[in-house]
Every structure is written in C-alpha cells, then in structure tokens.
Design a protein around this motif. Structure first.
Motif, mmCIF file in Angstrom:
data_model
loop_
_atom_site.group_PDB
_atom_site.id
_atom_site.type_symbol
_atom_site.label_atom_id
_atom_site.label_comp_id
_atom_site.label_asym_id
_atom_site.label_seq_id
_atom_site.Cartn_x
_atom_site.Cartn_y
_atom_site.Cartn_z
ATOM 1 N N UNK A 155 0.792 -1.222 0.000
ATOM 2 C CA UNK A 155 0.000 0.000 0.000
ATOM 3 C C UNK A 155 0.823 1.269 0.000
ATOM 4 N N UNK A 156 2.103 1.182 -0.367
ATOM 5 C CA UNK A 156 2.958 2.365 -0.468
ATOM 6 C C UNK A 156 2.836 3.026 -1.836
ATOM 7 N N UNK A 157 2.402 2.256 -2.808
ATOM 8 C CA UNK A 157 2.067 2.754 -4.145
ATOM 9 C C UNK A 157 0.599 2.425 -4.346
ATOM 10 N N UNK A 158 -0.236 3.479 -4.480
ATOM 11 C CA UNK A 158 -1.681 3.252 -4.624
ATOM 12 C C UNK A 158 -2.273 3.937 -5.854
ATOM 13 N N UNK A 159 -1.578 4.913 -6.419
ATOM 14 C CA UNK A 159 -2.099 5.624 -7.580
ATOM 15 C C UNK A 159 -2.196 4.709 -8.786
ATOM 16 N N UNK A 160 -3.333 4.774 -9.460
ATOM 17 C CA UNK A 160 -3.594 3.869 -10.581
ATOM 18 C C UNK A 160 -2.518 3.927 -11.657
ATOM 19 N N UNK A 161 -2.060 5.120 -11.998
ATOM 20 C CA UNK A 161 -1.067 5.243 -13.072
ATOM 21 C C UNK A 161 0.231 4.539 -12.727
ATOM 22 N N UNK A 162 0.672 4.681 -11.495
ATOM 23 C CA UNK A 162 1.924 4.043 -11.089
ATOM 24 C C UNK A 162 1.748 2.534 -11.016
ATOM 25 N N UNK A 163 0.630 2.084 -10.471
ATOM 26 C CA UNK A 163 0.375 0.644 -10.393
ATOM 27 C C UNK A 163 0.343 0.039 -11.788
ATOM 28 N N UNK A 164 -0.415 0.654 -12.691
ATOM 29 C CA UNK A 164 -0.517 0.137 -14.061
ATOM 30 C C UNK A 164 0.851 0.134 -14.739
ATOM 31 N N UNK A 165 1.605 1.207 -14.593
ATOM 32 C CA UNK A 165 2.915 1.304 -15.244
ATOM 33 C C UNK A 165 3.881 0.256 -14.730
ATOM 34 N N UNK A 166 3.924 0.057 -13.429
ATOM 35 C CA UNK A 166 4.834 -0.941 -12.847
ATOM 36 C C UNK A 166 4.492 -2.326 -13.354
ATOM 37 N N UNK A 167 3.206 -2.688 -13.300
ATOM 38 C CA UNK A 167 2.818 -4.020 -13.773
ATOM 39 C C UNK A 167 3.046 -4.187 -15.276
ATOM 40 N N UNK A 168 2.789 -3.132 -16.041
ATOM 41 C CA UNK A 168 3.028 -3.201 -17.497
ATOM 42 C C UNK A 168 4.510 -3.359 -17.790
ATOM 43 N N UNK A 169 5.348 -2.646 -17.038
ATOM 44 C CA UNK A 169 6.801 -2.729 -17.242
ATOM 45 C C UNK A 169 7.325 -4.131 -16.957
ATOM 46 N N UNK A 170 6.726 -4.824 -16.008
ATOM 47 C CA UNK A 170 7.164 -6.190 -15.695
ATOM 48 C C UNK A 170 7.110 -7.090 -16.917
ATOM 49 N N UNK A 171 6.132 -6.868 -17.780
ATOM 50 C CA UNK A 171 5.984 -7.721 -18.963
ATOM 51 C C UNK A 171 6.970 -7.356 -20.072
ATOM 52 N N UNK A 172 7.610 -6.186 -19.956
ATOM 53 C CA UNK A 172 8.504 -5.709 -21.021
ATOM 54 C C UNK A 172 9.978 -5.733 -20.660
ATOM 55 N N UNK A 173 10.279 -5.640 -19.375
ATOM 56 C CA UNK A 173 11.666 -5.480 -18.948
ATOM 57 C C UNK A 173 12.231 -6.738 -18.314
#
Length: 176
Positions: A158-176
C-alpha cells in the motif's frame, strides 16, 4: 432493444482549466432514469523511468485527499496544445531533476471511466540524465531509484496506490 445510455440534459456545476464538473440526466436501456456526476479533466502524462540496473524513478509525496504518503511516477496535466510526449518529459525533469533519454508509449487508460474522463498516458523512458533542475519541494518530498521488483512489493504494502503508477509498474514487468 437499445443498449446505450440516453443523455437528456447536462448542467454545468463548476469549471476551470483543470476540471469541468457537470450533472447529466441519463436514461438506461431498461427505462430507469437518474442524474450522474461527470468530471472532465485534461489528459495526464506520466513516465516510468527505468535505468540499466532495472530501477524505476519514483517520488514520495503526501496526497491530502487520501491523507497518505505514497510513492508515484512523475507526471501531470498536459497543457492545451502541448505535445503529450514533451509534457511527459517536462514533468519528469521539473519534478525529479532527471531528463529522460528516450520515451516510448507504454499504455493509455481511463482510471475511473464510470464518471471521470481523463486519459492517463504513460511513457517508458529507458535511462535518464541528471540535470541542474532543482525539484519543486511542493511536488515531492523524496526522489529515489527503486528496483522494479521492490516497487511491486510496495504496491502490495500500500505504499504505491495511484492507478497510473500501479498500471505502469505491472506493465513494465511484462517488457523489462
């Protein structure tokens, strides 16, 4: 049978350069009518900056609406007639003091499509250069490079809760 909602009326409640709030009279396909609040906002551009060590650039800030300290991506409103990619790069530098080396579109989404129209446009920057720009203390209390896998754990805690950051982090996992 009609499957779309029918809009009957719209009444402006408030408007400024960052938000347009109105009430809209709606009828559903089954005949039920009600009033819906509608919020329209300019697009927001954010950037997930990742370095060669697979660390992401995050900012820690207090969000008064939820009264919580959170970590999030640099980003902000896209000014009228401003190029979205340039806005994303500008926000990174203004808020963190780092200039992205390159930008590529990562994902665009609507975080609250039931009542808010505000596209969130997220870019991926592979690398950044430190600049002489002093980050605005009003934007971030702390700026840190955090391993991508640790960012995933921060979401779970719960230290990262903003939708944009959550979406970006999870999306990056699939690319990096």
């Amino acid at each position: 049978m009609t499957t779309q909602w029918t809009v009957h009326s719209e009444k402006l409640v408030d408007e400024n350069r960052h938000i347009r709030l109105s009430t809209v009279g709606i009828t559903l396909p089954d005949g039920v009518s009600f009033t819906q609040y509608v919020v329209k906002m300019p697009p927001a551009a954010m950037t997930l900056v990742v370095n060669d060590a697979r660390e992401v650039l995050l900012m820690r800030r207090h969000r008064f609406i939820i009264d919580q300290w959170v970590w999030e991506l640099p980003g902000g409103y896209v000014n009228t007639a401003e190029d979205v990619e340039l806005a994303a790069a500008r926000e990174v530098e203004e808020e963190t003091g780092w200039r992205p080396r390159s930008l590529e579109h990562l994902v665009t989404f609507q975080p609250a499509i039931g009542s808010v129209d505000q596209p969130q446009i997220i870019y991926l920057a592979r690398g950044a250069e430190a600049t002489d720009t002093v980050p605005d203390i009003n934007e971030a209390q702390e700026i840190r490079w955090i391993p991508l896998d640790d960012a995933v754990d921060m979401i779970a805690r719960g230290e990262i809760v903003g939708a944009s950051t959550v979406v970006a982090v999870y999306r990056a996992l699939s690319l990096l």
